[in-house]
Design a protein around this motif. Structure first.
Motif, PDB file in Angstrom:
ATOM      1  N   ALA A 188       0.811  -1.226   0.000  1.00  9.01           N
ATOM      2  CA  ALA A 188       0.000   0.000   0.000  1.00  9.01           C
ATOM      3  C   ALA A 188       0.838   1.267   0.000  1.00  9.01           C
ATOM      4  N   GLY A 189       2.014   1.230   0.595  1.00 10.93           N
ATOM      5  CA  GLY A 189       2.832   2.441   0.668  1.00 10.93           C
ATOM      6  C   GLY A 189       3.721   2.669  -0.532  1.00 10.93           C
ATOM      7  N   LEU A 190       3.699   1.746  -1.500  1.00  9.05           N
ATOM      8  CA  LEU A 190       4.560   1.877  -2.676  1.00  9.05           C
ATOM      9  C   LEU A 190       3.754   2.324  -3.887  1.00  9.05           C
ATOM     10  N   PRO A 191       4.261   3.283  -4.652  1.00 11.32           N
ATOM     11  CA  PRO A 191       3.577   3.648  -5.904  1.00 11.32           C
ATOM     12  C   PRO A 191       3.525   2.462  -6.872  1.00 11.32           C
ATOM     13  N   LEU A 192       2.449   2.393  -7.621  1.00 14.43           N
ATOM     14  CA  LEU A 192       2.203   1.301  -8.572  1.00 14.43           C
ATOM     15  C   LEU A 192       2.433   1.798  -9.989  1.00 14.43           C
ATOM     16  N   ARG A 193       3.341   1.149 -10.705  1.00 12.45           N
ATOM     17  CA  ARG A 193       3.574   1.484 -12.122  1.00 12.45           C
ATOM     18  C   ARG A 193       2.672   0.593 -12.973  1.00 12.45           C
ATOM     19  N   LEU A 194       1.691   1.230 -13.619  1.00 16.15           N
ATOM     20  CA  LEU A 194       0.708   0.477 -14.369  1.00 16.15           C
ATOM     21  C   LEU A 194       0.377   1.217 -15.653  1.00 16.15           C
ATOM     22  N   VAL A 219      -1.417   4.308  -5.221  1.00 17.51           N
ATOM     23  CA  VAL A 219      -0.831   5.555  -5.735  1.00 17.51           C
ATOM     24  C   VAL A 219      -0.094   5.193  -7.017  1.00 17.51           C
ATOM     25  N   THR A 220      -0.537   5.722  -8.124  1.00 13.03           N
ATOM     26  CA  THR A 220       0.009   5.303  -9.410  1.00 13.03           C
ATOM     27  C   THR A 220       1.212   6.135  -9.817  1.00 13.03           C
ATOM     28  N   GLY A 237      15.875   4.028  -8.495  1.00 14.67           N
ATOM     29  CA  GLY A 237      15.223   5.166  -7.842  1.00 14.67           C
ATOM     30  C   GLY A 237      14.373   4.749  -6.655  1.00 14.67           C
ATOM     31  N   ALA A 238      13.354   5.580  -6.357  1.00 11.64           N
ATOM     32  CA  ALA A 238      12.464   5.302  -5.226  1.00 11.64           C
ATOM     33  C   ALA A 238      11.699   4.008  -5.472  1.00 11.64           C
ATOM     34  N   PRO A 239      11.448   3.200  -4.423  1.00 17.45           N
ATOM     35  CA  PRO A 239      10.781   1.910  -4.594  1.00 17.45           C
ATOM     36  C   PRO A 239       9.381   2.049  -5.190  1.00 17.45           C
ATOM     37  N   THR A 240       9.076   1.235  -6.182  1.00 12.00           N
ATOM     38  CA  THR A 240       7.750   1.126  -6.789  1.00 12.00           C
ATOM     39  C   THR A 240       7.500  -0.352  -7.068  1.00 12.00           C
ATOM     40  N   TRP A 241       6.299  -0.682  -7.564  1.00 14.54           N
ATOM     41  CA  TRP A 241       6.010  -2.067  -7.933  1.00 14.54           C
ATOM     42  C   TRP A 241       5.124  -2.104  -9.163  1.00 14.54           C
ATOM     43  N   THR A 242       5.055  -3.247  -9.781  1.00 12.48           N
ATOM     44  CA  THR A 242       4.182  -3.446 -10.930  1.00 12.48           C
ATOM     45  C   THR A 242       3.798  -4.924 -10.990  1.00 12.48           C
ATOM     46  N   VAL A 243       3.116  -5.317 -12.033  1.00  8.34           N
ATOM     47  CA  VAL A 243       2.741  -6.718 -12.230  1.00  8.34           C
ATOM     48  C   VAL A 243       3.261  -7.188 -13.578  1.00  8.34           C
ATOM     49  N   VAL A 244       3.466  -8.501 -13.687  1.00  4.73           N
ATOM     50  CA  VAL A 244       3.972  -9.091 -14.930  1.00  4.73           C
ATOM     51  C   VAL A 244       3.364 -10.468 -15.101  1.00  4.73           C
ATOM     52  N   TYR A 245       3.057 -10.844 -16.318  1.00  4.12           N
ATOM     53  CA  TYR A 245       2.563 -12.184 -16.577  1.00  4.12           C
ATOM     54  C   TYR A 245       3.663 -13.192 -16.262  1.00  4.12           C
ATOM     55  N   ALA A 246       3.276 -14.273 -15.585  1.00  2.00           N
ATOM     56  CA  ALA A 246       4.258 -15.267 -15.162  1.00  2.00           C
ATOM     57  C   ALA A 246       5.039 -15.827 -16.349  1.00  2.00           C
TER      58      ALA A 246
END
Length: 306
Positions: A188-194, A219-220, A237-246
């Protein structure tokens, strides 16, 4: 013995579930059950061990399955041999693709070539709206899509193929990249790259709705133009996260990024084959798509746009 009965048998044998087999065959479940019962009466054996909790092949069903598959393969080969002449085709299958299919697409193409060696496959990679527009306009013969066809495309229909798992991509240096599997609220505290929703509404809705169910508004942050751009941004850079197909994760090298399954939920998107309602079902292509690939291993290097 009728081919539709054999086709129902093979579908149930592969799905081990009458409901999923009926969905795959675009039939009602009672019709599938009826075809199986007629086939069993014809063969004078029970092909399935049925109980309220499971469906399993009997010994007779195990013996019958290889021959049943050969019967259907022979039918597909016969259809493919006359498809070009019957449809006025030039020996080209125009197939719209999506990103993230990974090695699965190679297996599909190999299987299709075995069943239809005289047909050349032309792959067309386009955003989903353009892909469906070309299919509706007869500039594509079929197209892979994820989730649903838009309501403004009534001339198209979807044939379900498989569920694709999404993994979480995190910076390799982040604490959540090691130890126990993270839960979605941990992000929840990490921006999401989408990607932008207009580019891939199914993916965006899946991830954002999952975040809402987990109790937070993501937070996108902007995603890169390509998979590698997005992964580079996650890894720096600053920590973010995203999703990827397995499937894509398994074939992508990104040393600064770690891919993980979530502890509290599994994110999946259905991939289907979109075809025009006015055309016959492309059974050769469907048979190639439904050859089962080995499962992807979690935790290996790959964020997607479509």
């Amino acid at each position: 013995m009728e081919l539709r009965q054999v086709r129902c048998f093979v579908a149930v044998a592969e799905e081990l579930h009458f409901g999923r087999a009926a969905e795959r065959l675009l039939l009602g479940q009672p019709a599938v059950s009826q075809h199986i019962r007629r086939l069993e009466r014809e063969l004078r054996v029970e092909l399935f061990d049925r109980s309220p909790r499971h469906v399993r092949l009997t010994a007779a069903g195990e013996l019958f399955l290889p021959g049943a598959r050969r019967m259907l393969a022979a039918e597909e080969e016969a259809r493919a041999s006359v498809a070009e002449l019957a449809e006025g085709r030039t020996g080209v299958l125009r197939l719209g693709t999506v990103s993230g299919l990974g090695p699965r697409l190679d297996r599909i193409l190999d299987a299709y070539e075995r069943h239809a060696p005289g047909v050349r496959v032309e792959l067309v990679s386009l955003p989903v709206k353009e892909r469906l527009a070309q299919l509706a306009g007869d500039r594509l013969d079929a197209a892979f899509v994820r989730a649903a066809v838009p309501d403004d495309s009534p001339e198209l229909r979807l044939i379900p193929l498989w569920e694709e798992e999404l993994l979480i991509a995190l910076p390799a240096r982040h604490p959540l990249a090691a130890g126990d599997q993270p839960a979605l609220p941990d992000l929840a505290g990490l921006p999401l790259r989408l990607t932008d929703r207009r580019t891939n509404p199914a993916l965006v809705d899946l991830v954002v709705n999952a975040c809402h169910e987990a109790g937070f508004e993501p937070v996108t942050a902007s995603a890169g133009g390509t998979l590698h751009d997005t992964l580079a941004a996650v890894g720096a850079g600053a920590p973010t996260w995203t999703v990827v197909y397995a499937a894509n994760a398994a074939m992508t090298s990104a040393p600064r990024v770690v891919f993980r399954r979530l502890r509290d939920r599994t994110l999946t998107l259905r991939t289907s084959l979109a075809v025009r309602r006015s055309r016959s079902v492309p059974r050769v292509l469907l048979a190639a798509c439904r050859e089962q690939p080995p499962p992807c291993r979690p935790g290996v290097p790959g964020a997607e746009t479509e």
